[in-house]
Design an enzyme around this catalytic site. Structure first.
Site, PDB file in Angstrom:
ATOM      1  CE  LYS A 248    -132.269  46.453 -40.118  1.00 29.40           C
ATOM      2  NZ  LYS A 248    -131.500  47.672 -40.340  1.00 29.40           N
TER       3      LYS A 248
ATOM      4  N   GLY B 102    -119.445  32.856 -28.189  1.00 26.84           N
ATOM      5  CA  GLY B 102    -118.821  32.478 -26.919  1.00 26.84           C
ATOM      6  C   GLY B 102    -119.818  32.019 -25.867  1.00 26.84           C
TER       7      GLY B 102
ATOM      8  CD  GLU C 206    -116.215  34.637 -24.372  1.00 20.70           C
ATOM      9  OE1 GLU C 206    -116.234  35.725 -24.952  1.00 20.70           O
ATOM     10  OE2 GLU C 206    -117.204  33.909 -24.260  1.00 20.70           O
TER      11      GLU C 206
ATOM     12  CG  HIS D 198    -114.133  40.081 -31.323  1.00 19.02           C
ATOM     13  ND1 HIS D 198    -113.050  39.240 -31.451  1.00 19.02           N
ATOM     14  CD2 HIS D 198    -114.984  39.459 -30.464  1.00 19.02           C
ATOM     15  CE1 HIS D 198    -113.251  38.160 -30.711  1.00 19.02           C
ATOM     16  NE2 HIS D 198    -114.413  38.274 -30.091  1.00 19.02           N
TER      17      HIS D 198
ATOM     18  NE  ARG E 132    -114.448  40.737 -26.796  1.00 23.25           N
ATOM     19  CZ  ARG E 132    -115.675  40.304 -26.861  1.00 23.25           C
ATOM     20  NH1 ARG E 132    -116.651  41.128 -27.146  1.00 23.25           N
ATOM     21  NH2 ARG E 132    -115.935  39.040 -26.642  1.00 23.25           N
TER      22      ARG E 132
ATOM     23  CG  HIS F 238    -117.757  42.145 -31.546  1.00 25.55           C
ATOM     24  ND1 HIS F 238    -118.206  41.089 -32.308  1.00 25.55           N
ATOM     25  CD2 HIS F 238    -117.964  41.787 -30.237  1.00 25.55           C
ATOM     26  CE1 HIS F 238    -118.676  40.141 -31.503  1.00 25.55           C
ATOM     27  NE2 HIS F 238    -118.549  40.542 -30.256  1.00 25.55           N
TER      28      HIS F 238
ATOM     29  CD  GLU G 119    -124.570  45.466 -30.171  1.00 21.48           C
ATOM     30  OE1 GLU G 119    -124.866  44.257 -30.288  1.00 21.48           O
ATOM     31  OE2 GLU G 119    -123.642  45.998 -30.825  1.00 21.48           O
TER      32      GLU G 119
ATOM     33  NE  ARG H 291    -120.182  43.399 -25.414  1.00 21.64           N
ATOM     34  CZ  ARG H 291    -120.101  42.153 -25.874  1.00 21.64           C
ATOM     35  NH1 ARG H 291    -120.493  41.132 -25.144  1.00 21.64           N
ATOM     36  NH2 ARG H 291    -119.613  41.919 -27.070  1.00 21.64           N
TER      37      ARG H 291
HETATM   38  P1  FAD Z   1    -130.127  42.023 -32.069  1.00 16.89           P
HETATM   39  O1  FAD Z   1    -129.988  40.626 -31.681  1.00 16.89           O
HETATM   40  O2  FAD Z   1    -129.125  42.562 -33.028  1.00 16.89           O
HETATM   41  O3  FAD Z   1    -131.577  42.248 -32.678  1.00 16.89           O
HETATM   42  C1  FAD Z   1    -131.917  43.468 -33.285  1.00 16.89           C
HETATM   43  C2  FAD Z   1    -133.211  43.274 -34.033  1.00 16.89           C
HETATM   44  O4  FAD Z   1    -133.734  44.524 -34.451  1.00 16.89           O
HETATM   45  C3  FAD Z   1    -133.084  42.439 -35.298  1.00 16.89           C
HETATM   46  O5  FAD Z   1    -134.170  41.564 -35.335  1.00 16.89           O
HETATM   47  C4  FAD Z   1    -133.182  43.481 -36.417  1.00 16.89           C
HETATM   48  O6  FAD Z   1    -133.647  42.978 -37.628  1.00 16.89           O
HETATM   49  C5  FAD Z   1    -134.172  44.442 -35.790  1.00 16.89           C
HETATM   50  N1  FAD Z   1    -134.160  45.806 -36.344  1.00 16.89           N
HETATM   51  C6  FAD Z   1    -133.121  46.669 -36.409  1.00 16.89           C
HETATM   52  N2  FAD Z   1    -133.528  47.827 -36.965  1.00 16.89           N
HETATM   53  C7  FAD Z   1    -134.849  47.700 -37.245  1.00 16.89           C
HETATM   54  C8  FAD Z   1    -135.821  48.548 -37.846  1.00 16.89           C
HETATM   55  N3  FAD Z   1    -135.542  49.776 -38.298  1.00 16.89           N
HETATM   56  N4  FAD Z   1    -137.091  48.076 -37.978  1.00 16.89           N
HETATM   57  C9  FAD Z   1    -137.417  46.821 -37.571  1.00 16.89           C
HETATM   58  N5  FAD Z   1    -136.520  45.969 -37.014  1.00 16.89           N
HETATM   59  C10 FAD Z   1    -135.261  46.413 -36.845  1.00 16.89           C
HETATM   60  N6  FAD Z   1    -122.616  38.755 -26.806  1.00 16.89           N
HETATM   61  C11 FAD Z   1    -122.488  37.921 -25.748  1.00 16.89           C
HETATM   62  O7  FAD Z   1    -122.905  38.260 -24.641  1.00 16.89           O
HETATM   63  N7  FAD Z   1    -121.882  36.706 -25.919  1.00 16.89           N
HETATM   64  C12 FAD Z   1    -121.389  36.283 -27.114  1.00 16.89           C
HETATM   65  O8  FAD Z   1    -120.881  35.184 -27.221  1.00 16.89           O
HETATM   66  C13 FAD Z   1    -121.502  37.157 -28.224  1.00 16.89           C
HETATM   67  N8  FAD Z   1    -120.994  36.797 -29.433  1.00 16.89           N
HETATM   68  C14 FAD Z   1    -121.227  37.601 -30.507  1.00 16.89           C
HETATM   69  C15 FAD Z   1    -120.792  37.185 -31.766  1.00 16.89           C
HETATM   70  C16 FAD Z   1    -121.087  37.945 -32.889  1.00 16.89           C
HETATM   71  C17 FAD Z   1    -120.616  37.492 -34.245  1.00 16.89           C
HETATM   72  C18 FAD Z   1    -121.807  39.153 -32.743  1.00 16.89           C
HETATM   73  C19 FAD Z   1    -122.146  39.993 -33.944  1.00 16.89           C
HETATM   74  C20 FAD Z   1    -122.202  39.598 -31.495  1.00 16.89           C
HETATM   75  C21 FAD Z   1    -121.919  38.831 -30.373  1.00 16.89           C
HETATM   76  N9  FAD Z   1    -122.324  39.229 -29.096  1.00 16.89           N
HETATM   77  C22 FAD Z   1    -122.159  38.388 -28.029  1.00 16.89           C
HETATM   78  C23 FAD Z   1    -123.109  40.453 -28.913  1.00 16.89           C
HETATM   79  C24 FAD Z   1    -124.594  40.077 -28.785  1.00 16.89           C
HETATM   80  O9  FAD Z   1    -124.881  39.016 -29.663  1.00 16.89           O
HETATM   81  C25 FAD Z   1    -125.495  41.239 -29.108  1.00 16.89           C
HETATM   82  O10 FAD Z   1    -125.060  42.401 -28.464  1.00 16.89           O
HETATM   83  C26 FAD Z   1    -126.932  40.930 -28.661  1.00 16.89           C
HETATM   84  O11 FAD Z   1    -127.334  39.703 -29.200  1.00 16.89           O
HETATM   85  C27 FAD Z   1    -127.851  42.048 -29.094  1.00 16.89           C
HETATM   86  O12 FAD Z   1    -129.180  41.636 -28.915  1.00 16.89           O
HETATM   87  P2  FAD Z   1    -130.346  42.661 -29.256  1.00 16.89           P
HETATM   88  O13 FAD Z   1    -131.608  41.929 -29.050  1.00 16.89           O
HETATM   89  O14 FAD Z   1    -130.107  43.924 -28.552  1.00 16.89           O
HETATM   90  O15 FAD Z   1    -130.128  42.993 -30.817  1.00 16.89           O
HETATM   91  C1  SIN Z   2    -116.910  35.897 -28.816  1.00 17.52           C
HETATM   92  O1  SIN Z   2    -117.360  34.761 -28.827  1.00 17.52           O
HETATM   93  O2  SIN Z   2    -115.709  36.176 -28.933  1.00 17.52           O
HETATM   94  C2  SIN Z   2    -117.864  37.043 -28.674  1.00 17.52           C
HETATM   95  C3  SIN Z   2    -118.227  37.204 -27.273  1.00 17.52           C
HETATM   96  C4  SIN Z   2    -118.856  38.550 -27.026  1.00 17.52           C
HETATM   97  O3  SIN Z   2    -118.958  39.388 -27.907  1.00 17.52           O
HETATM   98  O4  SIN Z   2    -119.250  38.772 -25.884  1.00 17.52           O
END
Ligand code: FAD
Ligand code: SIN
Length: 511
Positions: free
Chosen positions: A36, A49, A116, A232, A279, A340, A364, A375
């Protein structure tokens, strides 16, 4: 109408890694990714992290990582899933490296491993404090090289197309042309990420509005454990904005202390692991300290740490703090807990199958059983990598029978209708976020949850009425989805009778 073999909704780590594999396995089949926003915009891109993976078998072991995950999940993890995900980690890391992702090494040339909260060993593989953007860069590059993958950015999935509990694709809105099209697909993968913007105060980027879970819910898929919202502990406190820049937990793993405004290192009063308790515990303790003191935030003290080593490991955090006037060598960083991560979601089995035929979920938005009530840090990227692979392996079998629709899927017919006033939508979103922060935050109670439920049901009816008479817009659907997710969180919080992990509900006599 567009016809494709694999429709992937979302371009974070979950969607892209599945796309690469299935496109390689079936070069004659069409893989379509709709996303999107810009293709790289995702929670993945902001991961700091790293990825928790056992790579140093001298100090660490799968068993230790499994135990840490189970302790963190507070008795609600599925042990078989935990074992599967953790033992698959090294293979998935090797693949990422082969695809071109770079991870930090130490002076001996081995992977540099961070620590962590909740981890008993150093095991977090990382790329400075920008692990997610490095992974997203590498996998997007792979995706763009595959001739049978089409990436459609700024394409918003509105709803799944289902018939007799079987999914045949989705309705998709092209945000530039404003045209809605039916995407018919044999297999649909929801990889839509998290829900942060329901709370407003979140570490998540603006795309995190729970669309995939709301779509699955409308299609009557099983959704579970939505009450386990992860806050977080250390988002940068900035009174002027709702957005919360993350100060990685790895900073506490590097030795930073949490202090009250008066300087007390309070975590040691609650847990012998101090700042590196899991956490849920750290966020709940900060919440308690803030309620006791009436202060707006607590502080992360890095002043005793080796500054040059800090800058090397956390260049983005260092620069961001500097830009906002915080010199981490002298100043404490003001921090608060912020939404978070969502531990629950669309229920999937070990092959990533949802309760709807031909519909898979990964990352996620899914609930695999890995996280239980909370988690373990850096287990999320790992979960997405492992499950995108198990889904791929399940679908790689070319003898697999895939159900076809009994009736012809018809194309979407658009009807001219007026647009909903955007100010109304913005105002409703702010009201929803405030409602969720006030009634479904770190510590909940039934009375507030019931008040929230009543209000959410009213808003839901109001939105459904508007839907009949107005044209479809992304902002409208995101709001409709967020209200649906809020109702799931509130109802599942009301249903849960026992406090576990990230879920704390006070009995009404203690409210
Ligand atoms: P996302 O990466 O969120 O991708 C979702 C995708 O779906 C996006 O492209 C979005 O645009 C698309 N989308 C959503 N709704 C629609 C729709 N209706 N139509 C079309 N497209 C849509 N986890 C770790 O394990 N280690 C870390 O160090 C860590 N650090 C983090 C730091 C931050 C700041 C954040 C926010 C999260 C962190 N996490 C970490 C959690 C982790 O990044 C996410 O849980 C993980 O990346 C999710 O991946 P995903 O592919 O499921 O979703
Ligand atoms: C962080 O770097 O603190 C985020 C790590 C995570 O969400 O797993």
């Amino acid at each position: 109408m567009v016809v494709t073999n694999y429709l992937i909704i979302g371009s974070g780590v979950a969607g892209l890694t599945f796309a690469i594999k299935i496109a390689d396995r079936f070069p004659d089949k069409k893989v379509t990714i709709v996303t999107k926003a810009n293709a790289d915009e995702s929670n993945t891109k902001y991961a700091q992290g790293g990825i928790a993976i056992v790579t140093d078998k001298d100090e660490d072991s799968y068993q230790k990582h499994i135990e840490d995950t189970l302790i963190c999940g507070d008795g609600l993890c599925d042990e078989a899933v935990v074992k599967m995900v953790i033992t698959e980690g090294p293979k998935r890391l090797k693949e990422l490296i082969e695809w071109g992702a770079k991870f930090d090494k130490n002076a001996e040339g081995n992977l540099d491993l961070g620590k962590e909260g909740g981890h008993s060993e150093n095991r977090v593989v990382h790329h400075k404090d920008q692990t997610g953007s490095e992974i997203e860069r590498a996998i997007l590059m792979q995706v763009y090289q595959k001739e049978n993958i089409t990436v459609l950015d700024h394409h918003f999935a509105i709803d799944l197309i289902t018939e007799n509990n079987c999914c045949f694709g989705a309705l998709v809105l092209d945000e530039k042309t404003k045209k809605t099209t039916t995407y018919q697909s044999e297999i649909t993968l929801l990889a839509t990420g998290g829900i942060g913007h329901l709370y407003g105060h979140t570490t998540n980027p603006i795309i995190a509005t729970g669309d995939g879970i709301a779509m699955a819910n409308r299609a009557k898929a099983a959704i579970k454990e939505m009450e386990f919202i992860q806050f977080h502990p250390t988002a940068l406190y900035d009174a002027s904005t709702g957005s919360k820049f993350l100060i990685s937990e790895a900073v506490r793993g590097f030795g930073a202390y949490l202090r009250t405004k008066k300087g007390h290192r309070f975590m040691l009063d609650y847990d012998e692991r101090g700042e590196l308790a899991s956490r849920d515990i750290v966020s709940q303790c900060i919440d308690l300290e803030l309620k006791k003191s009436g202060d707006d935030c607590v502080y992360l003290d890095c002043t005793h740490l080796d500054l040059q080593a800090f800058i090397k490991h956390f260049p983005m955090i260092y620069k961001y703090c500097k830009k906002t006037g915080i010199d981490i060598a002298k100043d404490w960083i003001p921090v608060v807990p912020a939404q978070h991560y969502l531990c629950g979601g669309i229920v999937v089995d070990k092959n990533g199958k949802t309760s709807i035929e031909n519909l898979f979920a990964c990352g996620e938005c899914s609930r695999t059983g890995l996280h239980g009530a909370n988690r373990l840090a850096s287990n999320s990227l790992l979960e997405a990598l492992v499950y995108s692979n198990t889904i791929y392996e399940y679908l790689a079998d070319d003898t697999l029978k895939i159900s076809k629709p009994k009736n012809n899927i018809t194309d979407w017919k658009s009807v001219e209708k007026p647009e909903i006033n955007s100010e109304y939508l913005t105002e409703m979103k702010s009201k929803l976020q405030l409602l969720m922060r006030q009634n479904a935050g770190i510590v909940r109670n039934d009375s507030d949850l019931l008040k929230a439920k009543k209000q959410l049901l009213l808003w839901q009816t109001e939105m459904e009425e508007l839907e009949k008479t107005h044209s479809i817009s992304v902002a409208f659907y995101e709001l409709l989805n967020m209200i649906a997710i809020a109702l799931l969180i509130v109802q599942q919080s009301l249903d849960r009778q026992e406090n576990r992990g990230g879920f704390v509900k006070l009995q009404s006599d203690k409210v």
